[in-house]
Design a protein around this motif. Structure first.
Motif, PDB file in Angstrom:
ATOM      1  N   GLU A   1      -4.804  -1.988  -7.543  1.00  0.00           N
ATOM      2  CA  GLU A   1      -5.961  -2.731  -7.048  1.00  0.00           C
ATOM      3  C   GLU A   1      -7.079  -1.838  -6.532  1.00  0.00           C
ATOM      4  OE1 GLU A   1      -4.833  -5.564  -4.121  1.00  0.00           O
ATOM      5  OE2 GLU A   1      -3.546  -6.710  -5.471  1.00  0.00           O
ATOM      6  N   LEU A   2      -6.733  -0.745  -5.892  1.00  0.00           N
ATOM      7  CA  LEU A   2      -7.752   0.153  -5.349  1.00  0.00           C
ATOM      8  C   LEU A   2      -7.159   1.532  -5.094  1.00  0.00           C
ATOM      9  CD1 LEU A   2      -7.406   0.706  -2.003  1.00  0.00           C
ATOM     10  CD2 LEU A   2      -8.092  -1.674  -1.939  1.00  0.00           C
ATOM     11  N   ILE A   3      -8.040   2.513  -5.061  1.00  0.00           N
ATOM     12  CA  ILE A   3      -7.678   3.882  -4.704  1.00  0.00           C
ATOM     13  C   ILE A   3      -8.459   4.240  -3.442  1.00  0.00           C
ATOM     14  CG2 ILE A   3      -7.717   6.308  -5.405  1.00  0.00           C
ATOM     15  CD1 ILE A   3      -7.740   5.309  -8.333  1.00  0.00           C
ATOM     16  N   GLU A   4      -7.739   4.543  -2.381  1.00  0.00           N
ATOM     17  CA  GLU A   4      -8.377   4.817  -1.099  1.00  0.00           C
ATOM     18  C   GLU A   4      -8.449   6.322  -0.823  1.00  0.00           C
ATOM     19  OE1 GLU A   4      -7.759   3.655   3.641  1.00  0.00           O
ATOM     20  OE2 GLU A   4      -6.548   2.667   2.090  1.00  0.00           O
TER      21      GLU A   4
ATOM     22  N   ASP B   1      -3.252   5.119  -1.528  1.00  0.00           N
ATOM     23  CA  ASP B   1      -4.073   5.854  -0.567  1.00  0.00           C
ATOM     24  C   ASP B   1      -3.659   7.324  -0.595  1.00  0.00           C
ATOM     25  OD1 ASP B   1      -5.530   6.829   1.540  1.00  0.00           O
ATOM     26  OD2 ASP B   1      -4.623   5.559   3.070  1.00  0.00           O
ATOM     27  N   ALA B   2      -4.576   8.176  -1.030  1.00  0.00           N
ATOM     28  CA  ALA B   2      -4.278   9.613  -1.135  1.00  0.00           C
ATOM     29  C   ALA B   2      -4.577  10.376   0.151  1.00  0.00           C
ATOM     30  CB  ALA B   2      -5.058  10.233  -2.292  1.00  0.00           C
TER      31      ALA B   2
ATOM     32  N   LYS C   1       0.867  -1.182   0.000  1.00  0.00           N
ATOM     33  CA  LYS C   1       0.000   0.000   0.000  1.00  0.00           C
ATOM     34  C   LYS C   1       0.897   1.224   0.000  1.00  0.00           C
ATOM     35  CE  LYS C   1      -3.442   2.415   2.815  1.00  0.00           C
ATOM     36  NZ  LYS C   1      -4.401   2.286   3.929  1.00  0.00           N
ATOM     37  N   ILE C   2       0.720   2.079  -0.995  1.00  0.00           N
ATOM     38  CA  ILE C   2       1.616   3.212  -1.191  1.00  0.00           C
ATOM     39  C   ILE C   2       0.850   4.511  -0.953  1.00  0.00           C
ATOM     40  CG2 ILE C   2       3.112   4.401  -2.836  1.00  0.00           C
ATOM     41  CD1 ILE C   2       3.566   1.644  -4.146  1.00  0.00           C
ATOM     42  N   LYS C   3       1.381   5.310  -0.050  1.00  0.00           N
ATOM     43  CA  LYS C   3       0.759   6.590   0.283  1.00  0.00           C
ATOM     44  C   LYS C   3       1.079   7.621  -0.801  1.00  0.00           C
ATOM     45  CE  LYS C   3      -1.056   5.738   4.415  1.00  0.00           C
ATOM     46  NZ  LYS C   3      -2.491   5.911   4.727  1.00  0.00           N
ATOM     47  N   LEU C   4       0.006   8.247  -1.282  1.00  0.00           N
ATOM     48  CA  LEU C   4       0.121   9.321  -2.270  1.00  0.00           C
ATOM     49  C   LEU C   4      -0.623  10.535  -1.715  1.00  0.00           C
ATOM     50  CD1 LEU C   4      -0.587   7.248  -5.530  1.00  0.00           C
ATOM     51  CD2 LEU C   4       1.630   7.758  -4.480  1.00  0.00           C
ATOM     52  N   GLY C   5      -1.020  11.443  -2.595  1.00  0.00           N
ATOM     53  CA  GLY C   5      -1.787  12.605  -2.162  1.00  0.00           C
ATOM     54  C   GLY C   5      -1.050  13.916  -2.342  1.00  0.00           C
TER      55      GLY C   5
END
Length: 366
Positions: free
Chosen positions: A210-213, A187-188, A157-161
């Motif tokens: 797989e998903l955008i959180e 995950d943004a 799970k990679i933190k973005l934003g």
């Protein structure tokens, strides 16, 4: 029914291995609450809460103030899960409420001599978790991804934003480094505008995400629905979904594919079960995540995930990011990304490092 005859409230400070940065800010330590509940026979239950100012609006002072109120209200009462839920839902501190609820269910399962996950549903005996990489420079993210893959994790799970161009570079670098067989979730943490999120959803398709959180602000339900409608990648709500009523609101406008359950948001295990039930009825899958819990709180979440079929995605890794641990023996194991709650009664916590816990308050006979 369980009568609570003794209560202890502790402060726990646990440092991270390194600063952990997301779009909402940077953490260097977890300041948590730990609760011990005791019945008249001397059985004990342990629970942990991990406060969040950014997500739950909590301060540490508020947490302990509310914990003392909860202790005064439940001491000497005969309680079961639903009765306790009515009490903790009135608290101004979700994480204090969670600590009491988790401790109660640990105690309840111990009294019955069964692992908590079997008491709650017993659907599976293990789960696979991702591991999270905080916001770093793109090459650093890729290096960390490679390290975790070598450790046996099959999902990251990679933190973005941040700015979309830099966020995309992060994912591009990771895919180049680890190949196509490892799962990637992003995950943004509310970091993008609606327009940026729609753009990112389109661009991220080519990287098999797989998903955008939580791509947009927590209270922008309509914006979340716009992103979901435009995205071919499943969209998950985290900060937007704290209660069963939040799930109903999101479901009515088809805003999400997935709701992320966190015991700190749901005020514990019983609230998590309610969120999962509403999600399932609405045709929405659940993931389960965490704040800054140690293995104590993470173990509770693993039990919940093992219990409920609708929880299909796991992000239970905060204890793995810490530089120290309060649980000395017992609790959820980890091997190649697979976590098991085990078959000891209750949470299965055998021994805690009491030197890491500072007593705040004591009530009744303990």
């Amino acid at each position: 029914m369980v009568r609570i005859s003794g209560i202890e409230i502790y402060h726990e400070k646990i440092r991270y291995k390194e600063p952990f940065r997301i779009a909402l800010g940077t953490s260097t330590e977890s300041n948590n609450i730990v609760v011990r509940l005791v019945d008249s026979s001397g059985n004990e239950g342990w629970g942990e809460g991990s406060p969040s100012r950014a997500i739950l609006g909590e301060t540490l002072d508020l947490v302990f103030e509310e914990a003392k109120k909860l202790a005064a209200e439940i001491l000497g009462k005969d309680l079961d899960s639903e009765g306790l839920y009515e009490i903790v839902m009135k608290s101004k501190s979700p994480s204090a409420a969670a600590a009491f609820d988790i401790a109660f269910h640990d105690l309840k399962a111990k009294r019955l001599g069964v692992p908590l996950y079997k008491l709650l549903g017993g659907y599976r005996s293990s789960i696979e978790t991702d591991i999270t990489i905080g916001i770093m420079e793109p090459d650093e993210v890729a290096e960390r991804a490679e390290k975790y893959v070598k450790m046996g994790f099959k999902v990251l799970k990679i933190k973005l934003g941040e700015k979309p161009e830099k966020d995309l570079l992060r994912i591009e670098k990771v895919r180049e480094r680890i190949g196509d067989k490892i799962g990637i979730r992003v995950d943004a943490n509310q970091g993008w505008s609606v327009e940026e999120a729609i753009y990112m959803a389109e661009q991220l398709e080519s990287f098999n995400v797989e998903l955008i959180e939580q791509p947009v602000k927590w209270n922008d339900f309509e914006g979340l629905a716009k992103v979901r409608k435009a995205s071919n990648i499943p969209v998950a709500a985290d900060e937007s979904a704290k209660t069963p009523s939040d799930v109903v609101k999101l479901a009515k406008i088809d805003a999400v594919d997935i709701v992320n359950i966190k015991l700190m948001k749901t005020r514990g295990i019983w609230g998590a079960i309610k969120v999962a039930a509403v999600s399932e009825a609405a045709g929405i899958k659940n993931m389960i995540g965490c704040m800054g819990e140690t293995r104590l709180g993470i173990t509770a979440a693993v039990h919940v995930s093992q219990a409920l079929a609708n929880i299909t995605i796991n992000d239970l890794d905060s204890d793995l990011l810490h530089g120290e641990e309060v649980v000395i023996e017992g609790g959820a194991s980890i091997s190649n990304g697979v976590r098991r709650a085990g078959d000891r009664p209750g949470l299965g916590i055998v021994k805690l490092d009491m030197s890491k816990l500072r007593l705040i308050s004591r009530y009744g006979k303990v």
